[in-house]
Design an enzyme around this catalytic site. Structure first.
Site, PDB file in Angstrom:
ATOM      1  N   GLU B  49      -5.588  -8.286 -10.960  1.00  0.00           N
ATOM      2  CA  GLU B  49      -6.838  -8.755 -10.354  1.00  0.00           C
ATOM      3  C   GLU B  49      -7.935  -7.795 -10.779  1.00  0.00           C
ATOM      4  O   GLU B  49      -7.769  -6.575 -10.698  1.00  0.00           O
ATOM      5  CB  GLU B  49      -6.735  -8.707  -8.826  1.00  0.00           C
ATOM      6  N   ASP B  60     -14.537  -6.249   2.400  1.00  0.00           N
ATOM      7  CA  ASP B  60     -13.908  -5.100   1.765  1.00  0.00           C
ATOM      8  C   ASP B  60     -13.985  -3.854   2.623  1.00  0.00           C
ATOM      9  O   ASP B  60     -15.016  -3.553   3.219  1.00  0.00           O
ATOM     10  CB  ASP B  60     -14.565  -4.807   0.405  1.00  0.00           C
TER      11      ASP B  60
END
Lengths: 414, 266
Positions: B49, B60
């Site tokens: 990724e 995040d």
């Protein structure tokens, strides 16, 4: 794109939460889909529930202290020599600003859904202060996310939040202002949405938060309508409603009840923060033609670079220092129901000086932006025009900045 | 023919282990270094990724934010990220690449243009954190038409009814978020509970390759050996930060870490 008549603007979004097919929506992580849906179901039911409205009105009346005053600024009117200048003194509300309406409604909703903790973001510190007050009132634990830069420049409100028992969590990422506080608050909600309610401090964020906030602040225009009828016997032929616009919660609330009037009769003027006169880092996405982008879960006009990174803003008023703008205002701009312009830091300060010199009123730096444009416009307008400025915050929180910019003496004397 | 992502799962399955999926941020700490990291971890990871850094991320945690801000500060742009993938794909040992990021970056690039460039540079899949189902329906169809895997996310808050609809609209790979958390949170749910949720998903959608992410680290990874795949992100980002702070080479340290991770699930 068209504004519909007879339907509240907050309910004019489509199935996916887009106003005009392109503003708003729900650009959120999968984890938040469920809590957002729960909140939507709860709000859609309660906003038409007589008992809930009774409860809301009881707290608005007895605790917030509605209605706030509508006053004529006689000295200023005389001095400017044009339209009649009035002000809706929303800073009369408990806590000193309009943020109390949204905070109260969110706490009522949180209470009913059995949540024990409520979190919120804040820029100028008003949204945080009001949420901490309301949380205390309703027995909820409270966490406020605030940019480290804003914590420094809005100390009086920080102290108030702590006094109310809230945890004030400094946010050090990015520009350390409101935009980062909202991101951090949403991140916290992602991780704790099973036990925690979130209050977004303005008409921004995923569609449901835009709607709840707009519904709550509309109290302002409901009162104003009654007050105008009492004062003039009808809604005057030429009314102009000036309001500062950061996220857009006070302006939307100030205008909502007049949405269906022809704009020739009741005109809406939103004043964004132009930032320091020489800076290019404004907080005025509508005035300066920013592109549509996605910020904090909603599509809106937003300051960004060509890659899509959100740009930092700069404004003397922490409450307007936000790169985006409510989807509701994007919709009102593109349907041409409202018009938007900007005032610089310097113009806002000057307006603050003029207002405090002639009137017994101390608008905070945010509404001082609106006063600046209103005073300029009023000069050119006829005597039968009713100019009304929403004085949605009190300057007490800005003492530090005002002292630095205008001198201690000036601030002490008024 | 199977697409490269499905092939990677097939290969891992034939070796009786989950596929190891890594996450690093493009341009962290520089374009060159992030490319070097991708190359060196390809010896151990099955799918990579590549984080597209954004400065207002709503999901995040601290470690990935630090990596993303570092990359943005060093001037990474969307076109550089495509270039990194192009350069990476020149390697013989290259693995499938999945972009992970936020929708505004794609929106500003232009949806069609973005997909076209993904295809051209060799991006095999997309995870868009803030474009959930059903909002992603049209976009994901468009991806599929262009042989790009649009990876749907599932979380502990996803209802069964919703889960069925999402998996129906998903492509070969789906991603289960292990717990209510931003990335990099401590595993606050027992592996047993996570695996039971995972098995629910597999029951509903047995043919899709389902990876588990969030809270997967060197410490926790061996609990999840009987899954299709596992994603490790924050711990790798933290290792890059640590290496930089200690004046060490992140390429070597990250590569060692990924090799250790691989051993733990082999």
């Amino acid at each position: 794109m068209r504004l519909k008549k007879g339907i509240p603007v907050i309910d004019q979004g489509d199935k996916l939460g887009f106003w005009g097919g392109k503003f708003g929506g729900n650009f959120v992580p999968e984890t938040l889909k469920k809590p957002i849906e729960d909140l939507e179901i709860q709000f859609n039911k309660l906003k038409n529930d007589k008992n809930f409205i009774k409860e809301r009105d009881k707290y608005f009346r007895n605790w917030i202290g509605v209605p706030t005053r509508l006053i004529k600024l006689n000295n200023l009117t005389k001095k400017v020599g044009g339209a009649q200048i009035w002000s809706k003194v929303v800073s009369d509300a408990n806590g000193g600003a309009h943020k109390i309406y949204n905070a109260t409604v969110h706490c009522l909703l949180a209470k009913r859904s059995g949540k024990k903790v409520i979190i919120g973001d804040t820029g100028a510190g008003y949204a945080g202060k009001m949420l901490s007050m309301a949380a205390k009132k309703f027995g909820l634990r409270c966490k406020i996310f605030m940019g480290a830069k804003d914590i420094k420049r809005q100390q009086p409100n920080v102290k108030a939040m702590k006094k109310n028992g809230a945890d004030v969590i400094p946010v050090y990422s990015g520009s350390q202002t409101l935009v980062d506080a909202v991101s951090e608050c949403m991140r916290y909600w992602v991780a704790n949405c099973d036990t925690t309610a979130m209050c977004v401090g303005s008409t921004v964020g995923p569609a449901i938060f835009v709607r709840i906030c707009g519904w709550s602040t509309s109290q302002i225009s409901r009162e104003l309508k009654v007050q105008l009828l009492n004062e003039f016997g009808n809604i005057p032929k030429k009314v102009k409603l000036y309001n500062c616009v950061g996220g857009g919660s006070s302006s939307f609330g100030f205008w909502n009840e007049f949405m269906d009037y022809d704009k020739k009769q009741v005109e809406f003027i939103g004043v964004e923060a132009g930032g320091p006169a020489k800076s290019k880092r404004h907080a005025a996405p509508l005035t300066y033609g920013s592109k549509i982008g996605i910020l904090h879960g909603a599509a809106q006009y937003v300051n960004q670079n060509s890659d899509g990174q959100i740009e930092e803003t700069e404004s003397i008023s922490a409450g307007l220092d936000y790169p985006g703008i409510s989807p509701l205002h994007c919709f009102l701009k593109d349907t041409k129901r409202a018009r938007y312009t900007a005032a610089s830091d310097e113009e806002a300060l000057k307006a603050y000086q003029i207002v405090t010199k002639y009137e017994n009123l101390r608008p905070s730096l945010e509404p001082s932006h609106a006063f600046s444009v209103a005073i300029k416009d009023a000069k050119k307008l006829s005597k039968d025009t009713i100019v009304i400025i929403n004085s949605c915050g009190d300057a007490y929180k800005d003492r530090g900045i005002l002292e630095k910019k205008l001198g201690k003496k000036y601030v002490k004397s008024n | 023919m199977l697409n490269p992502i499905s092939l990677a799962f097939k290969k891992a399955k034939s070796e009786k282990r989950p596929a190891l999926v890594t996450y690093t941020v493009a341009g962290d700490s520089s374009k060159k270094q992030s490319l070097e990291i991708l190359k060196s971890i390809s010896n151990y990871a099955d799918i990579l990724e590549v984080g597209v850094p954004h400065n207002t991320p709503v999901a995040d945690g601290g470690q990935i934010q630090t990596s993303a801000y570092r990359a943005i500060k060093n001037g990474i742009k969307m076109n550089d990220i495509f270039q990194i993938v192009r350069d990476y794909k020149k390697n013989k040992n290259s693995k499938p690449i999945i972009f992970m990021g936020y929708y505004n970056m794609i929106y500003q690039y232009g949806k069609n243009n973005f997909i076209k460039n993904c295809k051209k540079s060799g991006v095999n899949g997309l995870i868009i954190v803030d474009l959930p189902w059903p909002e992603n329906k049209i976009f994901s169809k468009h991806c599929k038409k262009n042989s790009i895997n649009f990876i749907q996310l599932l979380s502990p808050t996803t209802s069964n009814k919703r889960l069925k609809m999402i998996t129906k609209d998903s492509h070969d790979m789906i991603y289960y978020i292990s717990m209510l958390s931003t990335t990099g949170g401590k595993l606050k749910v027992s592996p047993k509970k996570i695996l039971s949720n995972y098995n629910e998903i597999k029951k509903i959608s047995p043919k899709k390759n389902c990876v588990i992410g969030f809270g997967i680290t060197e410490k926790t990874i061996s609990n999840f050996k009987k899954t299709d795949g596992l994603v490790v992100g924050s711990q790798i980002c933290r290792e890059i930060t640590r290496s930089l702070n200690n004046g060490q080479n992140p390429v070597i340290n990250v590569s060692k870490m990924v090799s250790r991770l691989r051993k733990k699930i082999s």
